[in-house]
Design a protein around this motif. Structure first.
Motif, mmCIF file in Angstrom:
data_model
loop_
_atom_site.group_PDB
_atom_site.id
_atom_site.type_symbol
_atom_site.label_atom_id
_atom_site.label_comp_id
_atom_site.label_asym_id
_atom_site.label_seq_id
_atom_site.Cartn_x
_atom_site.Cartn_y
_atom_site.Cartn_z
ATOM 1 N N TYR A 22 23.361 27.443 23.796
ATOM 2 C CA TYR A 22 22.070 27.948 24.257
ATOM 3 C C TYR A 22 21.715 29.222 23.512
ATOM 4 O O TYR A 22 22.582 30.056 23.255
ATOM 5 N N VAL A 23 20.436 29.359 23.188
ATOM 6 C CA VAL A 23 19.924 30.558 22.522
ATOM 7 C C VAL A 23 18.619 30.935 23.220
ATOM 8 O O VAL A 23 17.746 30.089 23.416
ATOM 9 N N GLY A 24 18.487 32.209 23.591
ATOM 10 C CA GLY A 24 17.248 32.689 24.179
ATOM 11 C C GLY A 24 16.300 33.140 23.085
ATOM 12 O O GLY A 24 16.729 33.667 22.062
ATOM 13 N N LEU A 25 15.005 32.904 23.274
ATOM 14 C CA LEU A 25 14.020 33.353 22.297
ATOM 15 C C LEU A 25 12.712 33.686 22.993
ATOM 16 O O LEU A 25 12.459 33.245 24.111
ATOM 17 N N ARG A 31 9.080 33.430 27.301
ATOM 18 C CA ARG A 31 10.533 33.277 27.217
ATOM 19 C C ARG A 31 10.924 31.799 27.178
ATOM 20 O O ARG A 31 10.452 31.000 27.972
ATOM 21 N N PHE A 32 11.815 31.457 26.246
ATOM 22 C CA PHE A 32 12.318 30.095 26.096
ATOM 23 C C PHE A 32 13.838 30.130 25.968
ATOM 24 O O PHE A 32 14.409 31.116 25.511
ATOM 25 N N ILE A 33 14.457 29.032 26.352
ATOM 26 C CA ILE A 33 15.875 28.819 26.079
ATOM 27 C C ILE A 33 15.950 27.560 25.233
ATOM 28 O O ILE A 33 15.430 26.505 25.618
ATOM 29 N N TYR A 34 16.577 27.683 24.061
ATOM 30 C CA TYR A 34 16.777 26.522 23.195
ATOM 31 C C TYR A 34 18.161 25.962 23.488
ATOM 32 O O TYR A 34 19.154 26.690 23.455
ATOM 33 N N GLY A 35 18.239 24.678 23.785
ATOM 34 C CA GLY A 35 19.514 24.009 24.013
ATOM 35 C C GLY A 35 19.838 23.103 22.846
ATOM 36 O O GLY A 35 19.003 22.313 22.414
ATOM 37 N N ASN A 36 21.043 23.246 22.326
ATOM 38 C CA ASN A 36 21.527 22.450 21.203
ATOM 39 C C ASN A 36 22.654 21.571 21.753
ATOM 40 O O ASN A 36 23.625 22.082 22.319
ATOM 41 N N PHE A 37 22.554 20.248 21.626
ATOM 42 C CA PHE A 37 23.529 19.322 22.185
ATOM 43 C C PHE A 37 24.102 18.446 21.073
ATOM 44 O O PHE A 37 23.345 17.886 20.272
ATOM 45 N N LEU A 38 25.433 18.317 21.037
ATOM 46 C CA LEU A 38 26.084 17.626 19.943
ATOM 47 C C LEU A 38 27.473 17.162 20.351
ATOM 48 O O LEU A 38 28.036 17.657 21.328
ATOM 49 N N MET A 61 22.839 14.059 18.065
ATOM 50 C CA MET A 61 22.589 15.505 18.052
ATOM 51 C C MET A 61 21.110 15.734 18.339
ATOM 52 O O MET A 61 20.252 15.136 17.705
ATOM 53 N N PHE A 62 20.848 16.606 19.306
ATOM 54 C CA PHE A 62 19.451 16.873 19.628
ATOM 55 C C PHE A 62 19.277 18.270 20.192
ATOM 56 O O PHE A 62 20.241 18.919 20.586
ATOM 57 N N GLY A 63 18.049 18.715 20.179
ATOM 58 C CA GLY A 63 17.711 20.018 20.730
ATOM 59 C C GLY A 63 16.524 19.898 21.658
ATOM 60 O O GLY A 63 15.744 18.941 21.575
ATOM 61 N N VAL A 64 16.390 20.874 22.549
ATOM 62 C CA VAL A 64 15.284 20.890 23.500
ATOM 63 C C VAL A 64 14.981 22.338 23.872
ATOM 64 O O VAL A 64 15.873 23.178 23.861
ATOM 65 N N GLU A 65 13.723 22.622 24.137
ATOM 66 C CA GLU A 65 13.327 23.955 24.574
ATOM 67 C C GLU A 65 13.002 23.929 26.056
ATOM 68 O O GLU A 65 12.411 22.963 26.549
ATOM 69 N N TYR A 66 13.375 24.995 26.746
ATOM 70 C CA TYR A 66 13.032 25.169 28.156
ATOM 71 C C TYR A 66 12.148 26.389 28.274
ATOM 72 O O TYR A 66 12.547 27.495 27.884
ATOM 73 N N ASP A 67 10.942 26.216 28.770
ATOM 74 C CA ASP A 67 9.991 27.302 28.976
ATOM 75 C C ASP A 67 10.323 27.930 30.327
ATOM 76 O O ASP A 67 10.099 27.333 31.380
#
Length: 82
Positions: A22-25, A31-38, A61-67
Motif C-alpha cells: 500500500y502507498v498513500g498519495l 487522499r488516495f491509497i494505492y494497493g498493489n497485489f501480486l 498482478m494488479f493495482g487499485v486506488e481507494y479514494d
C-alpha cells in the motif's frame, strides 16, 4: 459499513499465495491509497519497503486506488500478458 461478521479491512488477510503493498498519495488535494497485489514469490529477495513495479507481469498482478474521502475504489488495472 461492514458488519462484525465480515471483519474489518485491517484484519483481513490476503488470499494464500498473494502479497499486497500500500502507498498513500494525494492528488488534487484528495487522499488516495494505492494497493498493489501480486503473487508472493515476486517479493522474494526484496525489501518490504520496496514498491514492486512490473509491466506485462500478467493478470495475476494488479493495482487499485481507494479514494479515502469518497470511500470507494477506482482505477482497477491488471497487468498485460505474461
Amino acid at each position: 459499513m461492514a458488519s462484525e461478521e465480515a471483519g474489518t479491512f485491517t484484519d483481513r488477510q490476503p488470499p494464500e499465495g498473494w502479497a499486497r503493498q500500500y502507498v498513500g498519495l494525494i492528488r488534487n488535494g484528495r487522499r488516495f491509497i494505492y494497493g498493489n497485489f501480486l503473487p508472493k514469490g515476486v517479493l522474494q529477495g526484496r525489501s518490504p519497503a520496496e514498491l514492486v513495479i512490473v509491466c506485462d507481469g500478467g493478470p495475476a498482478m494488479f493495482g487499485v486506488e481507494y479514494d479515502v474521502d469518497a470511500g470507494r475504489f477506482s482505477h482497477v488495472a491488471f497487468n498485460g500478458r505474461a
